[in-house]
Design a protein around this motif. Structure first.
Motif, PDB file in Angstrom:
ATOM      1  N   ARG A 162      36.071 -48.848  13.279  1.00 34.78           N
ATOM      2  CA  ARG A 162      35.505 -48.600  14.609  1.00 34.78           C
ATOM      3  C   ARG A 162      35.083 -49.905  15.279  1.00 34.78           C
ATOM      4  O   ARG A 162      35.261 -50.077  16.497  1.00 34.78           O
ATOM      5  N   THR A 181      26.407 -43.992  10.565  1.00 30.56           N
ATOM      6  CA  THR A 181      26.932 -42.762   9.981  1.00 30.56           C
ATOM      7  C   THR A 181      25.859 -42.180   9.068  1.00 30.56           C
ATOM      8  O   THR A 181      25.234 -42.909   8.297  1.00 30.56           O
ATOM      9  N   THR A 218      26.010 -32.146  14.690  1.00 33.38           N
ATOM     10  CA  THR A 218      26.525 -33.165  15.603  1.00 33.38           C
ATOM     11  C   THR A 218      25.899 -33.065  16.987  1.00 33.38           C
ATOM     12  O   THR A 218      25.519 -34.076  17.593  1.00 33.38           O
ATOM     13  N   ARG A 219      25.768 -31.852  17.487  1.00 34.61           N
ATOM     14  CA  ARG A 219      25.221 -31.671  18.847  1.00 34.61           C
ATOM     15  C   ARG A 219      23.787 -32.169  18.921  1.00 34.61           C
ATOM     16  O   ARG A 219      23.402 -32.846  19.878  1.00 34.61           O
ATOM     17  N   VAL A 275      28.138 -41.380  21.885  1.00 31.49           N
ATOM     18  CA  VAL A 275      29.295 -40.691  21.304  1.00 31.49           C
ATOM     19  C   VAL A 275      28.921 -40.235  19.896  1.00 31.49           C
ATOM     20  O   VAL A 275      28.305 -40.988  19.137  1.00 31.49           O
ATOM     21  N   THR A 276      29.274 -39.011  19.545  1.00 28.47           N
ATOM     22  CA  THR A 276      29.104 -38.533  18.175  1.00 28.47           C
ATOM     23  C   THR A 276      30.387 -37.845  17.739  1.00 28.47           C
ATOM     24  O   THR A 276      31.055 -37.185  18.545  1.00 28.47           O
ATOM     25  N   ASP A 277      30.737 -38.001  16.489  1.00 30.69           N
ATOM     26  CA  ASP A 277      31.854 -37.235  15.933  1.00 30.69           C
ATOM     27  C   ASP A 277      31.613 -37.021  14.452  1.00 30.69           C
ATOM     28  O   ASP A 277      30.750 -37.664  13.847  1.00 30.69           O
ATOM     29  N   ASP A 320      33.334 -36.255  10.465  1.00 33.23           N
ATOM     30  CA  ASP A 320      34.443 -36.240   9.507  1.00 33.23           C
ATOM     31  C   ASP A 320      33.957 -35.524   8.256  1.00 33.23           C
ATOM     32  O   ASP A 320      32.849 -35.784   7.770  1.00 33.23           O
ATOM     33  N   VAL A 379      28.456 -37.635  10.060  1.00 28.46           N
ATOM     34  CA  VAL A 379      28.379 -37.737  11.516  1.00 28.46           C
ATOM     35  C   VAL A 379      28.218 -39.205  11.896  1.00 28.46           C
ATOM     36  O   VAL A 379      27.311 -39.883  11.398  1.00 28.46           O
TER      37      VAL A 379
END
Length: 295
Positions: A42, A142, A177-178, A193-195, A197, A260
């Protein structure tokens, strides 16, 4: 209004982290290695350089090395969390990520890996991180999120209910995540930004999984945990339930880890900003090529 009680026993967390570092088990940091590689990728995608970067956690030195290898920072500081890692050269500092020692607007990049899920006041911690960043500085982290170790939680809870008639919290709760994205916004980060895996790790038994968690220093540190340890009967039943409900056809059990990743920037005038409501110069109906309907 009374303050919210602490969820985690931080002195216990420090003790278990110290024990894990002293008795480092080869290969036990495989999850941290995976996260370090992802954070490095990233960073490489970000088209800019930073002056001073901080590895907020320091465990194994993987994150500090990843930042250095990326070539994105002029200076990299390793901030070991709570105790110095005896397997590495002395860190630049030892600190508590719940009470950061940095002046406002003093660093340009802060990276954290698999630590912030143990902070009692995560909203306050994120505010401290944002304040420590210079304008247009980057926060990248993370942490374990909702869904992590769901199979272990299910098996332990069902076994304890079955044998004892009641169950205590044995696996710590994880934010989704939200919620984490909302916390970034509340802390004042720009362009958040959040995502997520999800990784599945397979083990021979529940006991092999628990041994890995101890080696990582990642066993439960809930303040309101049940003090007496689980007895042999409950653990054996939990292992049976785990094998019955969360195993693959070859008999190996699955353990889920949901990671996250958070990214946010300290506000700066050069950053993109949303348009003010009502400032659009093109009607939506024209852009979509449909007739405008008045309600």
């Amino acid at each position: 209004m009374s303050a919210q009680p602490d969820l985690f026993d931080r002195p216990l967390f420090q003790s278990r982290r110290k024990r894990a570092l002293k008795g480092a088990k080869p290969g036990a940091d495989f999850l941290l290695e995976t996260v370090a590689e992802d954070l490095s990728d990233r960073l490489l995608l970000i088209n800019r350089r930073f002056g001073t970067a901080v590895d907020l956690g320091g465990h194994t030195g993987r994150i500090a090395q990843a930042i250095a290898d990326s070539g994105k920072a002029e200076t990299v500081l390793r901030a070991d969390l709570l105790v110095a890692d005896p397997a590495l050269p002395p860190p630049d500092l030892v600190c508590d990520d719940a009470l950061l020692p940095f002046r406002d607007q003093s660093v340009d990049l802060i990276v954290s890996a698999l630590n912030l899920q143990f902070v009692n006041d995560l909203p306050g911690c994120l505010v401290q991180i944002r304040r420590a960043l210079r304008p247009d500085g980057l926060f990248l982290a993370t942490l374990a999120g909702a869904g992590t170790l769901s199979e272990l939680r299910d098996s332990l809870t069902r076994a304890e209910l079955e044998i004892r008639g009641g169950a205590a919290a044995r696996v710590m709760p994880f934010a989704d995540t939200r919620d984490l994205g909302s916390l970034l916004q509340r802390a004042g980060f720009a362009l958040p930004v959040t995502d997520i895996d999800t990784f599945t790790v397979r083990y021979d038994t529940l006991f092999a999984l628990m041994a890995d968690l101890r080696a990582m220093g990642a066993t439960s540190v809930l303040r309101d945990r049940s003090r007496p340890p689980l007895n042999r009967q409950v653990l054996l039943r939990a292992a049976e339930l785990y094998a019955e409900n969360h195993a693959d056809p070859d008999g190996r059990i699955r353990a889920t880890f949901a990671f996250v990743t958070l990214l946010g920037w300290a506000p700066h005038d050069s950053q993109q900003k949303p348009l003010r409501p009502g400032s659009a110069k093109t009607r939506l109906a024209d852009a979509l090529g449909v007739p405008e309907r008045k309600l």
